[in-house]
Motif scaffolding. Sequence first.
Motif, PDB file in Angstrom:
ATOM      1  N   UNK A 107      25.834 -12.117 -55.649  1.00 27.47           N
ATOM      2  CA  UNK A 107      24.729 -11.523 -56.423  1.00 27.47           C
ATOM      3  C   UNK A 107      24.988 -10.021 -56.638  1.00 27.47           C
ATOM      4  N   UNK A 114      18.566  -1.457 -64.156  1.00 29.80           N
ATOM      5  CA  UNK A 114      17.988  -1.813 -65.455  1.00 29.80           C
ATOM      6  C   UNK A 114      18.181  -0.738 -66.517  1.00 29.80           C
TER       7      UNK A 114
ATOM      8  N   UNK B 156       9.892  -9.342 -65.019  1.00 25.61           N
ATOM      9  CA  UNK B 156       9.357 -10.316 -65.975  1.00 25.61           C
ATOM     10  C   UNK B 156       9.033 -11.628 -65.274  1.00 25.61           C
ATOM     11  N   UNK B 160      12.168 -15.987 -56.703  1.00 28.88           N
ATOM     12  CA  UNK B 160      12.303 -17.375 -56.274  1.00 28.88           C
ATOM     13  C   UNK B 160      11.518 -17.518 -54.981  1.00 28.88           C
ATOM     14  N   UNK B 223      16.882  -4.533 -55.145  1.00 27.87           N
ATOM     15  CA  UNK B 223      17.669  -5.715 -55.479  1.00 27.87           C
ATOM     16  C   UNK B 223      17.692  -6.780 -54.398  1.00 27.87           C
ATOM     17  N   UNK B 225      17.285  -9.925 -52.311  1.00 27.00           N
ATOM     18  CA  UNK B 225      17.087 -11.331 -52.698  1.00 27.00           C
ATOM     19  C   UNK B 225      17.413 -11.608 -54.166  1.00 27.00           C
ATOM     20  N   UNK B 226      18.107 -10.683 -54.799  1.00 24.98           N
ATOM     21  CA  UNK B 226      18.543 -10.954 -56.165  1.00 24.98           C
ATOM     22  C   UNK B 226      17.387 -10.953 -57.160  1.00 24.98           C
ATOM     23  N   UNK B 228      15.989  -9.039 -59.514  1.00 20.49           N
ATOM     24  CA  UNK B 228      16.358  -7.812 -60.202  1.00 20.49           C
ATOM     25  C   UNK B 228      15.224  -7.276 -61.071  1.00 20.49           C
ATOM     26  N   UNK B 229      14.956  -5.972 -60.968  1.00 16.05           N
ATOM     27  CA  UNK B 229      13.906  -5.417 -61.833  1.00 16.05           C
ATOM     28  C   UNK B 229      14.379  -5.367 -63.282  1.00 16.05           C
ATOM     29  N   UNK B 230      13.426  -5.562 -64.198  1.00 16.29           N
ATOM     30  CA  UNK B 230      13.774  -5.456 -65.607  1.00 16.29           C
ATOM     31  C   UNK B 230      13.586  -4.036 -66.106  1.00 16.29           C
ATOM     32  N   UNK B 232      12.268   0.203 -64.538  1.00 14.62           N
ATOM     33  CA  UNK B 232      11.757   1.024 -63.425  1.00 14.62           C
ATOM     34  C   UNK B 232      10.988   2.206 -63.995  1.00 14.62           C
ATOM     35  N   UNK B 234       8.926   5.904 -63.060  1.00 16.17           N
ATOM     36  CA  UNK B 234       8.720   6.946 -62.049  1.00 16.17           C
ATOM     37  C   UNK B 234       7.456   7.698 -62.432  1.00 16.17           C
TER      38      UNK B 234
END
Lengths: 472, 302
Positions: A107, A114, B156, B160, B223, B225-226, B228-230, B232, B234
């Motif tokens: 992974x 992003x 989005x 899991x 990141x 557990x995989x 992933x943010x779409x 970010x 601030x």
Amino acid sequence: MIKLSSDNYFTNYGDLFEKRRQYTLNKYAPQRDKWNPADCALFSPKMIYEIPVNIAEELRFKAIKYAFNYHYQNSPFYNKFCKELEVKPEDIKSESDFSKIPLISDIFFKGYPPEDEKFVNWLSKMFVGDFPNLSVKDYDNVFDEVINLLDNNKINLVFSSGTSGRYSFVPRDEITWNRQMYVCSRIFELSPHKFLSSDYDIIWLGPNPRLTHLYIGRLTMMLFDLFDEAKIHFGIQRELTTRVISMLMGSNKDFRGKIKSGLIKPFVAYEQSKIMENIIDIIEKNEKSDKEIAVGGSPFFLGLLMTKIEKKGLKFNLQKGIVLTAGGWKTYSGFAVSDKDFRSKVNKIFGIPEENCRDIYGMVECNALNVTCEGHYKHVPNSILYPMVLNEDSEVIGYGEYGRFAFLDPLANSYPGFIMTGDRVKVLEHCPVCNRPGPVIEGDISRMSGIQDRGCGATLAKMFSEEITENQ
Amino acid sequence: MTSVISYTGKRIFSLFGMFLRHPAQLYKKNKNGKEHIKNLERKTKIQYEIPTYKKEMNYCKSTKKYLRSVRLCNTQAPAIIAMANKLGAYQINDQEYAKNVFNFVKNNIRSRNVPVFGAEKTLKKGYGSCFDSSSLFIALCRCGGISARYKIYLHKNPPAGFQTVSTVDDQKLLDSLAIVTSFYTVAEVKIDEEWIECEVCSSPELDAYWNVPIAKFGENCGNVTGWFPDNILYLEKLTLRVIISTNIFFKLFGGIVENINEQVERNWEEGRRKLEKTGIEEYNKKAKRRYEYFPSLEDQTR
């Protein structure tokens, strides 16, 4: 057990086999006096899939110890990771210590930030070695621009998957890429006929490697080293950039991208349909003129081709033909088939004997390729790859049990090649069918629970599935 | 902030849609959940002592961006000043102080999906959402004279295994509830001109339940557990749009979300037992060897 005489097999190829080996050695190996242990493990054996276990283990131990020390010293993030887990190169005294080497989840290669403008920085931190200064102009298409810029600096940034909506990016410097190409050129050690020497036409149902950095496509660059270019036919003749793939897979983030995706798909499907027709013509001509043919690609595309042939009411009798598959088996649009059913269909449609169907198990993060023998067990090139099977707690379990596939790959120079994957496999100490030495992976490979199907084959399948099947 | 709405919008409609389709069932669930919240307010005891505020206590009076007092992050509230001084504000160096604040918030503030309270109330209640834990951390840092800001990961899709955090068995409702996973807020603190991520929202016990490493000061958690943010974001302060929409959401559906909170409590207890058995250091080493973890290239662990 099938009797396999390595000597006979080798003699059959004769001089040409050795000539090709010398050609690829000259092209991809550094000067002999500059070989490090990883180079020795790869380039010194004559046949990488038939090295006696004791010799392979000795080469592999030195190579992995060297690679671990190299990445510990040169990769800041891996060094930090090792320190957190309290593992040092001095701890690796014998092969039994390999289980201590910290493994990176696959992974990791999908973990780019992003923000597009941070992509280069992310890559540079992952890259082991001198990362070139890149001046990116088009941040809307940052992946493809960086791929091209790195290409100019002799770094192959290959990518895979995208089935989960994210690509895996693996940067291979010249050393790593050359090793990868050499490994590729050796997969024919297990091929069933005098493949290299005869007059085969090669049909690769994948993209032209010069037009893509998609891993499964890029690897076939090796075909140009070994075969006459006029005899190689590719199934996808369009540029396959990350942008095109996102469009075809409908994974564009914005509305405009989604519209474009909807517009482009039918055209691509039409184009692919024409290419399939052309491929069928080539097969027909070859059969009539009694020429040999080798067909390769992802199981999905071969499945599509066979369906098309079946619908046309055609059947072939290519007794000396070869089928080579690579990529995921679980596909889309009802094409999920077991490898056994697939081989039986190949036999029915092409007339190619089942033992001539060979599959390659590889992944974008790994430089070694595991190739099936005539008994359909995937042979691990055991001087250059240390396979492991892990339980849920990431502890190494023995041969003969299903678990998570992990490996130590000493050929990776530009990134640490100590990886755990999301694949569920069973590794056997010996092949139950042939007498080639070294471990094998059983045919039945699936994804660990909760992990999406992935891989280049799955990507291609997803990209083209709906439209192509509609156009059948 | 448009992007926050765009990430949550679809799920908001989906949630309202569910409400229209199954009003009676949802009303009942919501009502029961709200009863539970009232009982909880009575039962909950904070695990730490807030010192008495004294006039001579030091605090930051700066009006500079990332240092000033803002909405729901009142750096000059007596309780915040008192706690900041207890944690070493103006007595130890910035990094040590920020680490103390990090450990205090991470180890003591329990994670609950609740309306946005702000820093002071969170300190007094001992629990809060990821917005609140971050607000408290930011307020304490700013009070001690260190710049701090919000870092919001936008997703989005839910991670899991999201379904395991809820006792809700209706898949569609569960999908709608995944609105709570659309964003995840952490904090960043500026030390030696570098912004350092501080994941204070998930307690060690919850991390242990999820089999993920316990994030250290400066460790990037985006990141793990995989998931992933779409995108970010601030922010210096939480915007009114986020606060109002979140609070309306909890006013209407707070009882339903309490289903998730109940499960989180059970998870916390399970995680606590796990840590008790293995010890934090050993647990962390094991967790870092799991497939779901991978070293972040953004880490600035100190």
